[in-house]
Design a protein around this motif. Structure first.
Motif, PDB file in Angstrom:
ATOM      1  N   TYR A 199       0.828  -1.208   0.000  1.00  0.00           N
ATOM      2  CA  TYR A 199       0.000   0.000   0.000  1.00  0.00           C
ATOM      3  C   TYR A 199       0.862   1.257   0.000  1.00  0.00           C
ATOM      4  O   TYR A 199       0.542   2.250  -0.664  1.00  0.00           O
ATOM      5  N   ARG A 223       3.119   1.372  -3.773  1.00  0.00           N
ATOM      6  CA  ARG A 223       2.560   1.385  -5.124  1.00  0.00           C
ATOM      7  C   ARG A 223       1.249   2.153  -5.145  1.00  0.00           C
ATOM      8  O   ARG A 223       0.394   1.944  -4.281  1.00  0.00           O
ATOM      9  N   ASP A 224       1.100   3.015  -6.098  1.00  0.00           N
ATOM     10  CA  ASP A 224      -0.134   3.781  -6.229  1.00  0.00           C
ATOM     11  C   ASP A 224      -1.267   2.875  -6.711  1.00  0.00           C
ATOM     12  O   ASP A 224      -1.046   1.910  -7.451  1.00  0.00           O
ATOM     13  N   GLY A 225      -2.477   3.202  -6.293  1.00  0.00           N
ATOM     14  CA  GLY A 225      -3.645   2.493  -6.814  1.00  0.00           C
ATOM     15  C   GLY A 225      -4.079   1.288  -6.010  1.00  0.00           C
ATOM     16  O   GLY A 225      -5.054   0.624  -6.373  1.00  0.00           O
ATOM     17  N   SER A 241       6.749   2.166  -9.650  1.00  0.00           N
ATOM     18  CA  SER A 241       5.660   3.101  -9.963  1.00  0.00           C
ATOM     19  C   SER A 241       6.048   4.554  -9.729  1.00  0.00           C
ATOM     20  O   SER A 241       5.221   5.446  -9.920  1.00  0.00           O
ATOM     21  N   HIS A 242       7.296   4.791  -9.315  1.00  0.00           N
ATOM     22  CA  HIS A 242       7.781   6.157  -9.103  1.00  0.00           C
ATOM     23  C   HIS A 242       9.150   6.274  -9.788  1.00  0.00           C
ATOM     24  O   HIS A 242      10.166   5.927  -9.204  1.00  0.00           O
TER      25      HIS A 242
END
Length: 410
Positions: free
Chosen positions: A29, A32-34, A261-262
């Motif tokens: 959580y 990672r986004d989403g 994700s970044h």
């Protein structure tokens, strides 16, 4: 002290078990986004992919130990055990890396699938780790029979220093051949997954490269690892089993997981410098450990370090049976600079593989304060053990080598 014993034996174990287990399940959580918190509940028991992946790694690691014929004995532990280990860890490392890369080539998208399945993988690893902890807890043990500790503390700490599992040394299988290999394979998977998302990124590559060289160094030096606190002092319980099977794969890999994700934003030149200093730190860490291993392998400490005969203190102590023995405490070379200089360079290495995430918030840097706290805790545990074991000889050693991590500072 009553309050200290209450904290150590009754309060700390449940707090650690609850907090760290819960945090490991929440790691996806934060990285990672989403991902919604509610969706993590369904991953607590894993899925077919996560259990299959873990089963393959477990069987692969166990098979290498079963078929390996080169063996050697580790150091005598405080309970009088002389463990038997299998060799060729460096070959196992490269065979595992090669096998994974081939799988990625023949099954494109494997790494992205692993990345997307991380909540399930962590859930499966938690179940596996707790199952093993319960198994080791209920194994008969002569050592703990007459010791009155709270049951949860024994579960947390473990009973035996060494046990066998499926015909091999449990610590070698769980720590070296499974836990650390999952770390390596996951950072590779995260890098390949990031390439699928936004293409090749040099700072991300540097972070993975430093970690991979660090782990390759470990497997090359694997024999020396069996002289450390993890092996000679720590028992097989939650702290070690869960820590290696869950905490290492979930948190030690967090920087690489976050960078999927970044996308890193530092320049390639800055990343190159981080990579250069990271590799230098690894080499220095290895040099420190290699000096001690060379000293230990020399008859009665007769060896040359930095062009001069090694200097040491001959410390006497009594073993578990009350028999007087002696150990040699090295005071020259890098071990004459600071008592735990290997940890200094290990911290530096960790900093440099986290720094490619600079500018993206605090998340990719979280490993740094953790490893500093962990190694400081380990230093004081180690020195407490040595002071109790060697007495006045340890005091004499500390006068010869007064600093722990940083010369003239600490």
């Amino acid at each position: 002290m009553i309050w200290y014993n209450t904290l150590r034996y009754e309060l700390a174990p449940p707090i650690f078990v609850i907090f760290f287990t819960a945090f490991s399940l929440l790691i996806p959580y934060f990285g990672r986004d989403g991902i919604e918190l509610v969706s993590l509940v369904s991953s607590l028991v894993g899925n077919t992919f996560s259990w299959t992946s873990i089963g393959i790694i477990f069987f692969w690691a166990w098979l290498w130990l079963i078929i390996e014929r080169r063996t050697y004995y580790g150091p005598l532990t405080t309970d009088g055990t002389t463990p038997l280990y299998k060799g060729r860890g460096f070959l196992y490392y490269w065979a595992s890396i090669t096998a994974y890369v081939l799988c990625e080539i023949f099954w494109p998208g494997l790494s992205s699938n692993i990345y997307n399945s991380i909540p399930d993988i962590i859930g499966s690893l938690n179940i596996l780790a707790f199952s093993l902890c319960v198994f080791f807890y209920f194994l008969p043990s002569q050592i703990q029979r007459n010791q009155k500790f709270p049951k949860l503390y024994i579960f947390y700490r473990g009973k035996e220093i060494h046990q066998r599992l499926l015909g091999v040394d449990a610590k070698q299988l769980i720590i070296s051949r499974i836990g650390l290999m999952i770390w390596q394979l996951l950072v590779l998977a995260f890098f390949f997954a990031s390439v699928d998302i936004y293409g090749f990124n040099f700072p991300n590559f540097i972070s993975v490269l430093i970690q991979s060289i660090y782990l390759a160094k470990f497997y090359y030096w694997e024999k020396g690892y069996y002289y450390t606190l993890d092996i000679t002092l720590d028992r097989i319980g939650y702290y070690l089993v869960w820590g290696c099977l869950v905490w290492v794969p979930s948190f030690y890999t967090f920087t690489s997981f976050f960078l999927v994700s970044h996308r890193p934003i530092i320049t390639n030149g800055t990343a190159f410098l981080f990579g250069l200093f990271g590799v230098i730190s690894i080499l220095m860490n290895y040099w420190v450990d290699a000096q001690k291993l060379h000293f230990r392998s020399s008859p009665d400490g007769r060896c040359v370090i930095w062009g001069n005969p090694a200097k040491f203190i001959r410390a006497k102590y009594k073993d578990h049976s009350g028999k007087e023995k002696s150990s040699l405490l090295l005071t020259s070379g890098l071990w004459g600079v600071a008592r735990h200089l290997n940890y200094t360079f290990e911290i530096a290495t960790s900093i440099f593989w986290c720094l490619p995430g600079l500018g993206l918030g605090i998340q990719p840097l979280l490993y740094i304060p953790f490893i500093v706290f962990l190694l400081l805790h380990r230093i004081f545990r180690d020195e407490e053990k040595c002071e109790a074991k060697y007495g006045s000889f340890w005091t004499q050693y500390c006068k010869k080598v007064p600093y722990r991590l940083i010369p003239n500072m600490f």
